[in-house]
Design a protein around this motif. Structure first.
Motif, PDB file in Angstrom:
ATOM      1  N   ALA A 145     -30.103 -81.205 -75.816  1.00 32.62           N
ATOM      2  CA  ALA A 145     -30.563 -81.290 -74.421  1.00 32.62           C
ATOM      3  C   ALA A 145     -29.969 -79.663 -73.795  1.00 32.62           C
ATOM      4  O   ALA A 145     -30.827 -79.072 -73.490  1.00 32.62           O
ATOM      5  N   PHE A 146     -28.668 -79.587 -74.148  1.00 30.32           N
ATOM      6  CA  PHE A 146     -28.042 -78.614 -73.350  1.00 30.32           C
ATOM      7  C   PHE A 146     -28.618 -77.153 -74.299  1.00 30.32           C
ATOM      8  O   PHE A 146     -28.906 -76.139 -73.529  1.00 30.32           O
ATOM      9  N   LEU A 147     -29.187 -77.243 -75.561  1.00 30.02           N
ATOM     10  CA  LEU A 147     -29.288 -75.953 -76.370  1.00 30.02           C
ATOM     11  C   LEU A 147     -30.580 -75.439 -75.897  1.00 30.02           C
ATOM     12  O   LEU A 147     -31.030 -74.593 -75.810  1.00 30.02           O
ATOM     13  N   ARG A 148     -31.533 -76.765 -75.581  1.00 27.58           N
ATOM     14  CA  ARG A 148     -32.944 -76.815 -75.259  1.00 27.58           C
ATOM     15  C   ARG A 148     -33.212 -75.969 -73.972  1.00 27.58           C
ATOM     16  O   ARG A 148     -33.613 -74.851 -73.461  1.00 27.58           O
ATOM     17  N   LEU A 149     -31.944 -76.223 -72.928  1.00 26.13           N
ATOM     18  CA  LEU A 149     -31.877 -75.947 -71.639  1.00 26.13           C
ATOM     19  C   LEU A 149     -31.408 -74.498 -71.587  1.00 26.13           C
ATOM     20  O   LEU A 149     -32.214 -73.450 -71.221  1.00 26.13           O
ATOM     21  N   ARG A 150     -30.625 -74.181 -72.519  1.00 23.70           N
ATOM     22  CA  ARG A 150     -29.879 -72.779 -72.655  1.00 23.70           C
ATOM     23  C   ARG A 150     -30.978 -71.887 -73.112  1.00 23.70           C
ATOM     24  O   ARG A 150     -30.909 -70.416 -72.670  1.00 23.70           O
ATOM     25  N   ALA A 151     -31.943 -72.273 -73.954  1.00 29.46           N
ATOM     26  CA  ALA A 151     -33.001 -71.393 -74.647  1.00 29.46           C
ATOM     27  C   ALA A 151     -34.049 -70.838 -73.496  1.00 29.46           C
ATOM     28  O   ALA A 151     -34.637 -69.910 -74.006  1.00 29.46           O
ATOM     29  N   GLU A 152     -34.154 -71.624 -72.450  1.00 32.26           N
ATOM     30  CA  GLU A 152     -34.996 -71.115 -71.362  1.00 32.26           C
ATOM     31  C   GLU A 152     -34.499 -69.938 -70.718  1.00 32.26           C
ATOM     32  O   GLU A 152     -35.478 -69.490 -69.833  1.00 32.26           O
ATOM     33  N   TYR A 153     -33.508 -69.430 -70.523  1.00 35.35           N
ATOM     34  CA  TYR A 153     -32.667 -68.604 -70.101  1.00 35.35           C
ATOM     35  C   TYR A 153     -32.140 -67.459 -70.779  1.00 35.35           C
ATOM     36  O   TYR A 153     -31.311 -67.630 -71.341  1.00 35.35           O
ATOM     37  N   PRO A 154     -32.985 -66.412 -71.144  1.00 39.45           N
ATOM     38  CA  PRO A 154     -32.572 -65.221 -72.458  1.00 39.45           C
ATOM     39  C   PRO A 154     -31.532 -64.526 -71.692  1.00 39.45           C
ATOM     40  O   PRO A 154     -31.187 -64.430 -70.483  1.00 39.45           O
ATOM     41  N   GLY A 155     -30.674 -63.897 -72.453  1.00 36.94           N
ATOM     42  CA  GLY A 155     -29.677 -63.096 -72.434  1.00 36.94           C
ATOM     43  C   GLY A 155     -28.651 -63.831 -71.389  1.00 36.94           C
ATOM     44  O   GLY A 155     -28.031 -64.855 -71.889  1.00 36.94           O
ATOM     45  N   SER A 156     -28.096 -62.943 -70.490  1.00 31.37           N
ATOM     46  CA  SER A 156     -26.945 -63.430 -69.625  1.00 31.37           C
ATOM     47  C   SER A 156     -27.364 -64.201 -68.475  1.00 31.37           C
ATOM     48  O   SER A 156     -26.552 -64.793 -67.783  1.00 31.37           O
TER      49      SER A 156
END
Length: 314
Positions: free
Chosen positions: A100-111
């Motif tokens: 779930a964390f990785l899916r969420l992380r992927a929604e916000y590119p770059g920094s």
């Protein structure tokens, strides 16, 4: 899964290890409520108040006593649900949290992801703890509430009969388009296509600057009056396989070809059934969640320190 701003707007009680919040070993802030012996501290409520105000996005928000009471109610409900999840041995594995964390992380590119965490003064470990809490509550509802939610066929039929306008579909056409940057180029392409309309898809793949150009310019079916009607409604005046005149828009110069037409019609009950089931099921699940929480509240021992509550500020 909710997006990051909404997750951050939730209480971080799980991340802090206890409802009081604060640094490890620090004394608890003054308790504003106790839920079945479990305290909710003023600093946790203050954090929730800040998040509620930040998440308003310009919409009118409740203020003062109204907002404090609403946010405290949310904290109490969450405490009751997490207590119930523990009592029912509802567990979420760390591997699920990581996914779930990785899916969420992927929604916000770059920094952007790290910037948002820094803005919220939140570590990745705290966010993962919050995600675990959320996933636990979702599983609790999936196990305890949603299996009992049913939508009878008769209710689907009544909805269909009472909301006929929702299932009216306008006249639709399946359209191919080519978009280019200049009127002169568009006119040249139009003239060539009128001589050889069967090459439309090939020319679209070669010349169109629109994203669907790589798939031959196929826009699929569009309804009359949708999108940019001043641009696309010309398609409804074309006979099948005819090449349109050049039509300007803010995106360039368009050439259209209609490959299929469908008249206005009303979806049948069977065609509409999946959408109706989804809507009615969603409404029933929401109502069932509310009833479930109300039942937990009815059995719970909840005490509120009104003086401490009134003193809490964001």
């Amino acid at each position: 899964m909710r997006t990051l701003p909404l997750i951050l707007a939730g209480a971080l009680a799980a991340a802090c290890g206890k409802w009081g919040g604060g640094a490890p070993g620090a004394p608890l802030a003054k308790t504003v409520a106790v839920v079945n012996g479990e305290p909710i501290a003023g600093d946790a409520l203050a954090r929730e108040l800040r998040d509620a105000q930040a998440g308003a996005d310009g919409a009118p928000a409740a203020t003062g006593d109204v907002l404090r009471k609403r946010v405290l109610d949310d904290l109490v409900d969450r405490a009751l649900l997490l207590q119930q999840a523990r009592a029912r041995s509802v567990a979420v594995g760390q591997d699920q949290v990581e996914r779930a964390f990785l899916r969420l992380r992927a929604e916000y590119p770059g920094s952007h992801f790290e910037d948002l965490l820094a803005q919220q003064r939140l570590s990745q470990a705290e966010l993962k703890a919050r995600l675990k809490e959320q996933l636990t509550l979702e599983r609790l509802f999936e196990q305890e509430v949603f299996p009992q939610v049913k939508v009878p066929d008769a209710e689907v039929e009544r909805y269909y009969a009472a909301h006929g306008a929702e299932f009216e579909e306008p006249e639709r056409v399946r359209v191919l388009q080519i978009v280019v940057a200049s009127k002169e180029e568009a006119q040249q392409i139009r003239d060539r296509l009128r001589a050889h309309p069967q090459t439309f898809a090939e020319v679209a793949r070669r010349s169109s600057i629109a994203p669907e150009g790589k798939s031959g310019g196929d826009l699929g079916f569009i309804g009359k009056g949708s999108g940019f009607p001043e641009v696309f409604d010309v398609c409804f005046t074309l006979p099948p396989n005819a090449i349109s005149d050049v039509t300007p828009s803010p995106y360039g110069f368009h050439i259209f070809k209609v490959v299929e037409k469908r008249p206005a019609q009303r979806r049948t009950l069977e065609q509409a059934r999946p959408a109706i089931l989804e809507k009615l099921g969603r409404d029933r699940r929401t109502a069932a969640q509310d009833e479930y929480v109300a039942a937990l509240r009815k059995r719970a021992k909840i005490t509120i320190d009104e003086k401490a509550l009134a003193a809490v500020t964001p």
